[in-house]
Design an enzyme around this catalytic site. Sequence first.
Site, short mmCIF file in Angstrom:
data_model
loop_
_atom_site.label_atom_id
_atom_site.label_comp_id
_atom_site.label_asym_id
_atom_site.label_seq_id
_atom_site.Cartn_x
_atom_site.Cartn_y
_atom_site.Cartn_z
N GLU A 83 4.59 -4.13 12.05
CA GLU A 83 3.67 -2.99 11.86
C GLU A 83 2.46 -3.57 11.14
O GLU A 83 2.50 -3.83 9.94
CB GLU A 83 4.35 -1.91 11.00
CG GLU A 83 5.61 -1.33 11.62
CD GLU A 83 5.34 -0.43 12.82
OE1 GLU A 83 4.20 0.06 12.96
OE2 GLU A 83 6.26 -0.23 13.62
N CYS A 92 -3.20 1.53 6.58
CA CYS A 92 -3.33 0.85 7.88
C CYS A 92 -4.05 1.72 8.92
O CYS A 92 -4.69 1.19 9.81
CB CYS A 92 -1.98 0.42 8.39
SG CYS A 92 -0.77 1.73 8.25
N ASN A 114 0.78 -1.24 0.00
CA ASN A 114 0.00 0.00 0.00
C ASN A 114 0.81 1.29 0.00
O ASN A 114 0.30 2.32 -0.44
CB ASN A 114 -1.05 -0.01 1.12
CG ASN A 114 -0.45 -0.09 2.49
OD1 ASN A 114 0.69 -0.50 2.65
ND2 ASN A 114 -1.20 0.33 3.49
#
Length: 474
Positions: A248, A282, A152
């Site tokens: 993450e 995210c 992303n």
Amino acid sequence: MMKKHLLIHGQWVEAKNYTSLKSPYTGEEIAQIPAATNEEVELAIQAAYEARNVIAKMPAHQRASILEKVARLLEERADEAARLVALEAAKPFSTAKAEIARTIQTYKFAAEAAKNIHGEVLPLDAAPGGENRIAYTVREPLGVVGAITPFNFPFNLVAHKLGPAVAAGNAIVLKPASQTPLSSFFIAELFQEAGLPSGVLNIVTGSGRTVGEKIVTDHRINMVTFTGSPGVGIGIRNKAGLKRVTLELGSNSAVIIDQGVNIEKIIPRCVTSAFAFQGQVCISLQRVYVHESAYEAFVEKFVEATKKLKVGDPLDPTTDVSAMISPGDVKRTLDWIEEARQHGAVVATGGEAEGNVLLPTVLLQADHSLKVSCQEVFAPIVVINKVKTVDEAIEFVNDSRYGLQAGIYTDNIHTALHAAERLHVGGVMINDTPTFRVDHMPYGGVKESGTGREGLKYAVEEMTEMKLVIFNRN
Ligand code: NAP
């Protein structure tokens, strides 16, 4: 047609096998990408292992100047880089340009971090028996860092691995996401041009299972730094043994809107936070909890603004929302919307797809247990629910497997401080959405959103080992 090769010990090496990379928007082939075998990953790891002492011994000012040069070269080729992201990830061009601008900052911060790695002097005589000893700590590079990155932010999240790793004096084996390898090959060329010694950066593309697992389990890799989904992250943690691991991971981020807030003012920010890059961020805004006194006004204005978003070709600079990363994700999200509908949620706008583009979707009063609310949607879907009090909203926000960032809009300082204390997340944004990030701030989550922090200074800490030195003067 582009044909790319593996980067091993400074050489672009033809691979045994190739796969075809397709545009998520048109479905057309854009490049041939190596699908590395176990043996090829082995060569990349060995190259990094051999180069680890070269980069560890390089003075900090030289590591910093390589990173500064990468930032400068990327600045010169920013439009080209943004087009690559639009092509391989279907990120709308204007959003892709913003990613490149941030990536330049990330490398600049990395250059600064390289010059500021230091330990401390300890007063050993604070303990009986510690007299006449001089003690200090130094931070040493770990050796080889294995970096595994998601699709992303193919430039900036790779920069959050390569930047601190080089700053700290580590060699790297990078495995980018299969859908977005071109950005990594591009930045590797800039590192070569900037003078990074051969073998310090190696790139192996291919499936997560083959390439990723080899990186995670090989004994020459000292640390795995992973950004991606919680499922894969947890699997990595279980296999990594004693390696250092930073994760993450994902989230279902939320914002709380208190009573008395100027709704008109915050709508554009909330809409962008929910739909930028099709919600595939995210810290994308997925859940909104609005005080009942402001609910109707917020929903009306939010839906109105959502309907104005322009859907289309990612390469068109006026496009706001484009294709999802894969047809499978379009199907998954349509199924989740259908589940919500069947359980009484109202689809205020969107709720359907045009090709691979899921139209920006607003769901109202979706129950907390529904997938669109309690799982990570990673799509242009936002759920807006009514609450009676900020405390009720805080409970909803905290009732999640995830905890990356959360936001609250309020004009009441006591409410803001109370929320900052009570929200169980890695970062609380007062008077902003959870989607705020600049690249030097400490960034990371709690619960299934991960462990460890990125943000250059913090990532450098994760990528170095503390060593203690004591001189005995007795
Ligand atoms: P993903 O499917 O977990 O993939 C991430 C990376 O892991 C890819 O390179 C993937 O390779 C690789 N991989 C897959 N299976 C693996 C395995 N068994 N062992 C080792 N590596 C493996 O995630 P994604 O769909 O690319 O990205 C979306 C997710 O990333 C979301 O959950 C999002 O929230 C999260 N994310 C978190 C942050 C953050 O900073 N907290 C930032 C961005 C994204 P392939 O591509 O070849 O499958």
